[in-house]
Structure formats: C-alpha cells, structure tokens
Scaffold this motif. Structure first.
Motif, PDB file in Angstrom:
ATOM      1  N   UNK A 149       0.840  -1.200   0.000  1.00 11.28           N
ATOM      2  CA  UNK A 149       0.000   0.000   0.000  1.00 11.28           C
ATOM      3  C   UNK A 149       0.875   1.250   0.000  1.00 11.28           C
ATOM      4  N   UNK A 150       1.944   1.233   0.811  1.00 11.92           N
ATOM      5  CA  UNK A 150       2.844   2.379   0.846  1.00 11.92           C
ATOM      6  C   UNK A 150       3.481   2.655  -0.502  1.00 11.92           C
ATOM      7  N   UNK A 151       3.995   1.601  -1.156  1.00 10.25           N
ATOM      8  CA  UNK A 151       4.593   1.795  -2.477  1.00 10.25           C
ATOM      9  C   UNK A 151       3.542   2.188  -3.512  1.00 10.25           C
ATOM     10  N   UNK A 152       2.330   1.638  -3.371  1.00 10.34           N
ATOM     11  CA  UNK A 152       1.268   1.995  -4.311  1.00 10.34           C
ATOM     12  C   UNK A 152       0.926   3.473  -4.216  1.00 10.34           C
ATOM     13  N   UNK A 153       0.894   4.015  -2.998  1.00  9.74           N
ATOM     14  CA  UNK A 153       0.613   5.438  -2.841  1.00  9.74           C
ATOM     15  C   UNK A 153       1.738   6.308  -3.415  1.00  9.74           C
TER      16      UNK A 153
END
Length: 358
Positions: A149-153
């Motif tokens: 999720x962090x990398x996706x954001x």
C-alpha cells in the motif's frame, strides 16, 4: 476516470458551481452505478456462494447437512456495503479533485510513509513468534500488504523515477517514455493495482505453500482451523485477482479509449497503426514491469521472515512457478486490454477521430 473529468469539474466551478453541487452530482452518479452493479451482481453472488459452500463441504470443514441460503440479510449487507463504499469513494474523489495539488501530494506522502513504517514494524514482529504459533502468518502477511500500500501510494514517484533512468531504442520507445512522463499521475491508479495484485497474491500463495509443506514434513494432519485458514487465504486471493483484473481492465480501457484524438493526431503526422500499437504496448510493458517489480519486493519482505521462522531457510523451496503465474496473469490483463482497446480505437479514421474528440 475522475482524473479525466478534472477539467470538467474545474469548468463547472468556474461557471459558478459550488463544491457541494459538484459533490452531489458525482455522488449521485456513483450511487446510481452502484445500484445497477449490485442488481447485476446478485446472480453471480448466489452462484459463487453456493460454490464456496460446496468447497467447504467437500473439504470437511462444513457438515453436508448444511443447506445454502441467500436471504434478505445477505442482500441488505451487500447492498449497504456497496453503497457506502461508492458514496465514500465519490466524496473522497471529489475532495481530491477540488483540493490543491500540493495538499493532495502532502496527504498522499503522509499516508504512504505511514503505511511503510507500519509494514516494516509488522514484518519485524514476525521474529517474535515461534514456528508453531497459529498467528505466525498474520504479521508478515499484514506487513507485506502495508508495504505494498505504501509503495502503491508512491506510484507516481516510482514511475517518474524509472522513466528518468529509462532509455528505449527506436521512435516507438522514445514516444512511449515521453507519453508516460506526461501521463504519470493519471497512470498511478493502474500502477497501484499492479503493485497490490502482485504483492498480495505472491505473498499469500507462497506463505500458504510454505505452511502446507511444514505441516506435511512434521507428519501431522491439518486441523479444521488450519484448513479453514487455507481455504480463506485462497478465497481472498481469488477475490483480489478478480477485483484487480476488473479494475485494471476498466482503467486501461478508459485510459486507452480517451486517447482517440492523440492516436488520430499521430497518424495524421505520419505514424502507422503498427507504430501506434507498438508505442501503446511499450508503455504498458513499462508499467507492468514497474508494478510487478515493486510488488515482488514487498511480497519478499513478508515471505522471507515467515520462511525463516517457519522452516529455518531463507526462501521457499517452490521455485519461481507461483511468481511466474502471478506475473503471467498481470501481463496478460494489462497488455491484452491495452493493445486490444488501442486496435479498436485505431479502426476509426484519423480525421474522424480528431474531429470527434475535439
């Protein structure tokens, strides 16, 4: 889709529309689409629920005497969750479109680094468990999800970082990199889906395979709870695969169809349909490689600690088969949708495409 309607919303605001009016308009559209989608989903939901019950009964997790039931409670809960999610997403999307870019970037960065920190902590907690703890899989699985999720954001930054170092040969390669740089923010949603799909599917399937091998090696029989967890993991992965595939197809179809005028202009400038298709294929390949690479890294962040604690080895003894299957699904969906949609758009004469989109 909202990224494509930013100009429309800005024009409406300049024409006198208030943020509340824009919110009501977009939320109304979202609710109408959600209602139509819910009605169409009732039939597949009933068939899927019956099939899932059959799987549980065949594996001995549910008694054969249990009958399938699809009543008002299931319908109300499904309808309520769908409408709530659609309304909330529409409100957040309108707020994002009407807020300043700097505010949006700050909020995205804050949540991205928060998810990364929480993911690292969750992965590190894995080493506090013993190899026989029932909750061992939870920490690395949640950690991998949070990291993805962090990398996706951070998808726009990831894509721009890759493009700054990427040099592709030929006119199609140069044009593909140029188009990706200009559309990096719009393509962030597609890249986010690829990262989440790759990370969640890869991490869950490998960790479940490691767990199954460890149980077989110990000579024990899987308990009912272990079977339930395994079935739940596969069910969740299946739902994620279907959801992300549908979301990718919709996003790629809309993004490619929206470029009809661009494709028409390229053809009027001398580009052949084959060159346009190669450009689209190159763009999609860069997106796919970037998403799969980022998702694989976050998946390994969960797989490695789990494998080390559960089996005293660093990597699972299952080779690249599972990962290659995940990559094959992601590549087929992205490349197939983009190229097929682009081919369909190119059937329209160039002059007509430019005139219609003008």
């Amino acid at each position: 889709m909202l990224e494509m309607r930013t100009r429309e919303l800005e024009t409406l605001r300049c024409s006198g529309a208030t943020p509340a009016q824009l919110r009501r308009m977009v939320v109304g559209e979202a609710v109408a689409v959600a209602l139509a989608g819910t009605i169409l989903a009732i039939g597949p939901a009933m068939l899927g629920g019956r099939a899932l019950l059959g799987v549980f009964q065949d594996s001995g997790q549910v008694a054969p005497t249990v009958d399938y039931s699809f009543g008002p409670f299931a319908l109300q809960s499904g309808l309520g969750i769908t409408l709530l999610a659609a309304t909330g997403a529409a409100i957040l999307a309108v707020r994002r479109a009407t807020r300043g870019r700097r505010q949006r970037d700050r909020a995205r960065t804050f949540f991205a680094y928060g998810a990364l920190v929480a993911g690292v902590v969750s992965v590190a907690v894995t080493f506090a468990f013993s190899s026989t703890d029932a909750a061992l899989m939870a920490a690395p699985a949640y950690g991998a999800i949070l990291l993805s999720v962090g990398l996706a954001l951070l998808a726009p930054r990831l894509l721009k970082g890759v493009l700054d170092r990427l040099q592709l040969p030929g006119a199609s390669g140069w044009l593909a990199v140029r188009n990706l740089r200009e559309r990096a923010d719009r393509l962030a949603g597609i890249l986010m889906s690829l990262i989440l799909f790759t990370a969640v599917a890869t991490a869950t399937l490998y960790m479940q395979a490691v767990e199954s091998d460890a149980v077989r090696a110990s000579g024990l029989t899987k308990s009912v709870d272990a079977k339930n967890l395994e079935t739940l993991n596969f069910t969740v992965v299946g739902i994620i695969v279907v959801f992300v595939c549908v979301m990718l197809v919709n996003s790629l179809y809309a993004a490619t169809t929206y470029r009809a005028r661009e494709f028409g202009g390229l053809r009027l400038a001398g580009a052949t349909p084959g060159q346009v298709l190669r450009t689209v294929g190159t763009e999609t390949a860069v997106l796919t490689v970037t998403g799969v690479r980022s998702g694989t890294v976050t998946a390994l962040a969960g797989i490695v600690p789990f494998t080390m604690v559960r089996t005293d080895s660093v990597l699972p003894h299952h080779g690249l088969g599972i990962w290659l299957a995940v990559v094959a699904v992601a590549s087929t969906v992205t490349l197939g949708t983009s190229v097929v949609t682009a081919r369909r758009v190119l059937r329209t004469p160039a002059v007509e495409a430019v005139a219609l989109a003008a």
